[in-house]
Design a protein around this motif. Structure first.
Motif, mmCIF file in Angstrom:
data_model
loop_
_atom_site.group_PDB
_atom_site.id
_atom_site.type_symbol
_atom_site.label_atom_id
_atom_site.label_comp_id
_atom_site.label_asym_id
_atom_site.label_seq_id
_atom_site.Cartn_x
_atom_site.Cartn_y
_atom_site.Cartn_z
ATOM 1 N N ILE A 121 0.836 -1.203 0.000
ATOM 2 C CA ILE A 121 0.000 0.000 0.000
ATOM 3 C C ILE A 121 0.869 1.251 0.000
ATOM 4 N N LYS A 125 0.840 4.167 -2.966
ATOM 5 C CA LYS A 125 0.675 5.602 -2.695
ATOM 6 C C LYS A 125 1.832 6.405 -3.290
ATOM 7 N N LEU A 160 -7.191 -4.217 -1.680
ATOM 8 C CA LEU A 160 -5.915 -4.343 -2.385
ATOM 9 C C LEU A 160 -6.120 -4.350 -3.894
ATOM 10 N N LEU A 163 -7.191 -0.654 -5.003
ATOM 11 C CA LEU A 163 -6.094 0.309 -5.008
ATOM 12 C C LEU A 163 -5.072 -0.010 -6.092
ATOM 13 N N GLU A 211 -8.596 4.821 -0.361
ATOM 14 C CA GLU A 211 -8.314 3.815 0.661
ATOM 15 C C GLU A 211 -9.291 3.934 1.829
#
Length: 261
Positions: A121, A125, A160, A163, A211
C-alpha cells in the motif's frame, strides 16, 4: 554461509528464506529492464534472491534489511558484487524511498509475511504521488496475491485489488510451493508483478481518500452499502444502495471518494 554465521530465521521478522536457485533466478529474470534499472530489495535475509538479482545483470541493487544479524553474509555479497550492491539496515516501513538517490527504480522482494500488505500500500501511494517506480515484482502468500489481482464479484476482491487496479496492471506470474522455504510456512506463496499504468495514474487525484472508502465499505463487506453509509444519496452514482462492496468497480470507489470525502 548461514551455519558459519550462526544465522537462523526469526519469527518476529516474518522470515522464511528462499534458497532454490531455479526459483530465485526465475523471480529475478522477471524484473523488467533489470540491466538498466536500479533494483530495491526488501528483506534480503541471507541474500538468496539478492544473489539472483545480481546474477541476472542488475546494474545496482539497494537492499533494505531490518535484521542486522544478516550483516556477516550480506557483507560477503557486497564484497563480491563489484560495487553493485549496497545495504541499508533499517525498517523498510520507515525508509523514505524518495531519498535513496534514484530517479527511478524497480522493487523485487520476497516480502516478510507480516508487513507485505502494508509495504505494498505504501508503494502504491508513492506511485500515485508521482514516484518513479517502474515495476514491483513481489512474493506474497497465495491468498494475498489473489486479493491483489482479483476482479469485482470474486471472493478475494477487496481494497488491495481496488487500489492496485486503479493505478497499475497486476498479474500472478507463478506459484511457489511452501517446500521451497526455510523454515517451511504453512501457506503457499505466489509471485505478483505490478506495472504502473501512466494513463490510470493520471485519472487518480487522491489514493488515500479511496483507501478510506474501501476500508469503510469492505470493513463490513456482507452489509449493503446503504446500511454502512445511510446518509448517502446512492442514486446520484446510479446505484440503489443495495449493492455490497464486492459489487463495486475500482472506478466506482474512486468516484465515491472524490464526491463523499
Amino acid at each position: 554461509m548461514m551455519r558459519e554465521c550462526g544465522l537462523e530465521p526469526k519469527k518476529q521478522f516474518g522470515q522464511n528464506f528462499l534458497f532454490d536457485l531455479n526459483l530465485t533466478g526465475r523471480i529475478a529474470r522477471s524484473v523488467p529492464d533489470i540491466a538498466t534499472t536500479p533494483v530495491v530489495e526488501v528483506g534480503p535475509g541471507p541474500a538468496g534472491l539478492t544473489r539472483a538479482i545480481l546474477l541476472a545483470g542488475a546494474k545496482r541493487v539497494i537492499a533494505i534489511e531490518k535484521d542486522k544479524s544478516t550483516a556477516p553474509i550480506l557483507s560477503q555479497i557486497i564484497e563480491a558484487s563489484a560495487g553493485r550492491l549496497s545495504v541499508i539496515y533499517d525498517d523498510a516501513l520507515r525508509v523514505d524511498f524518495s531519498k535513496l538517490g534514484l530517479d527511478e527504480y524497480a522493487v523485487c522482494a520476497n516480502l516478510p509475511y507480516n508487513v507485505g500488505t502494508e509495504l505494498l500500500i505504501g508503494w502504491l501511494k508513492k506511485i500515485a504521488g508521482g514516484e518513479k517506480i517502474k515495476s514491483l515484482t513481489l512474493m506474497f502468500q497465495r491468498e494475498v496475491a489473489q486479493r491483489i489481482t482479483s476482479c469485482p464479484g470474486d471472493e478475494h476482491y477487496g481494497r488491495l485489488a481496488v487500489l492496485t487496479s486503479l493505478i497499475a496492471d497486476a498479474r500472478i506470474l507463478f506459484d511457489v510451493p511452501n517446500t521451497a522455504f526455510v523454515p517451511r510456512p504453512k501457506v503457499q506463496s505466489a509471485v505478483v508483478q505490478i506495472i504502473p499504468n501512466p494513463k490510470k495514474i493520471a485519472r487518480i487525484t487522491d489514493l488515500a481518500k479511496i483507501e478510506q472508502v474501501t476500508a469503510k465499505l469492505f470493513g463490513q463487506r456482507r452489509k449493503m452499502i446503504r446500511a454502512i453509509m445511510p446518509n448517502v444519496n446512492w442514486t446520484q452514482f446510479r446505484l440503489t444502495g443495495t449493492e455490497r462492496a464486492e459489487n463495486l468497480s475500482p472506478e466506482m470507489f474512486a468516484l465515491l471518494a472524490n464526491n463523499l470525502l
